[in-house]
Design a protein around this motif. Structure first.
Motif, PDB file in Angstrom:
ATOM      1  N   CYS A  41      62.128  53.814   9.864  1.00 38.57           N
ATOM      2  CA  CYS A  41      62.707  53.052  10.967  1.00 38.57           C
ATOM      3  C   CYS A  41      64.143  52.690  10.624  1.00 38.57           C
ATOM      4  CB  CYS A  41      61.933  51.764  11.209  1.00 38.57           C
ATOM      5  SG  CYS A  41      60.279  52.004  11.864  1.00 38.57           S
ATOM      6  N   GLU A  42      64.897  52.415  11.642  1.00 39.67           N
ATOM      7  CA  GLU A  42      66.284  52.009  11.482  1.00 39.67           C
ATOM      8  C   GLU A  42      66.542  50.840  12.417  1.00 39.67           C
ATOM      9  OE1 GLU A  42      70.692  54.058  12.023  1.00 39.67           O
ATOM     10  OE2 GLU A  42      68.896  55.238  12.409  1.00 39.67           O
TER      11      GLU A  42
ATOM     12  N   HIS B 121      62.201  56.839  13.814  1.00 36.70           N
ATOM     13  CA  HIS B 121      62.607  58.250  13.750  1.00 36.70           C
ATOM     14  C   HIS B 121      61.446  59.165  14.111  1.00 36.70           C
ATOM     15  CE1 HIS B 121      66.657  57.572  12.300  1.00 36.70           C
ATOM     16  NE2 HIS B 121      66.145  56.566  11.596  1.00 36.70           N
TER      17      HIS B 121
END
Length: 166
Positions: free
Chosen positions: A42-43, A68
């Motif tokens: 994840c970001e 992602h």
């Protein structure tokens, strides 16, 4: 020396197009649950934008969570403040709000043993009048232990947040 987190009252309500209206605690909890339950990476990105009005400045601050390969979600908060006549004041105020909110979210996640990088998107670029602020804002991000992007890679600020300042 880091930036003091933004007043908790300032960003008290957020809106998500997929979830609806949430208070900040619910946004942070949603992010925590999503990051914890996602198998891939994840970001998290925090960005802000502003527009001058006749007698005020319209701000939007956005938290974007990207899973992602699995899509993402974003949460935004809009508000009005005094009229910032100076472009420099307005751009730096956007940055301070983004750094403060990102710091608060990072602290929340670390208290729950989630160490995920959070990056910042600044609505400045190498072309135009904001180019003279690049070094100062990138230094602000670095001194607060954040990675930062500028245009054309700063989509959280220049595309998402920009949409909600209109």
């Amino acid at each position: 020396m880091g930036v003091t987190p933004v007043s908790p009252v300032l960003f008290d309500r957020f809106y998500s197009p997929t979830i609806g209206l949430l208070d900040k605690a619910a946004v942070f909890s949603n992010i925590e649950q999503t990051v914890s339950s996602t198998a891939g990476t994840c970001e998290i990105i925090v960005g802000a934008d502003s527009k001058l009005r006749n007698r005020s400045t319209s701000f939007a601050i956005v938290i974007t969570l990207i899973r992602h390969g699995r899509g993402g979600n974003f949460f935004y908060h809009t508000f009005q403040e005094r009229h910032y006549a100076s472009l420099q004041q307005r751009i730096f105020q956007e940055a301070i709000y983004a750094v403060g909110l990102a710091s608060e979210l990072r602290h929340y996640l670390r208290e729950r043993n989630i160490d995920i990088p959070i990056s910042l998107h600044f609505d400045i670029g190498k072309n135009g009048p904001t180019r003279k602020f690049i070094q100062s804002l990138l230094s602000l991000a670095k001194s607060n232990h954040f990675r930062a992007e500028i245009k054309p890679y700063a989509y959280c600020a220049s595309s998402i947040a920009d949409k909600f300042t209109r």
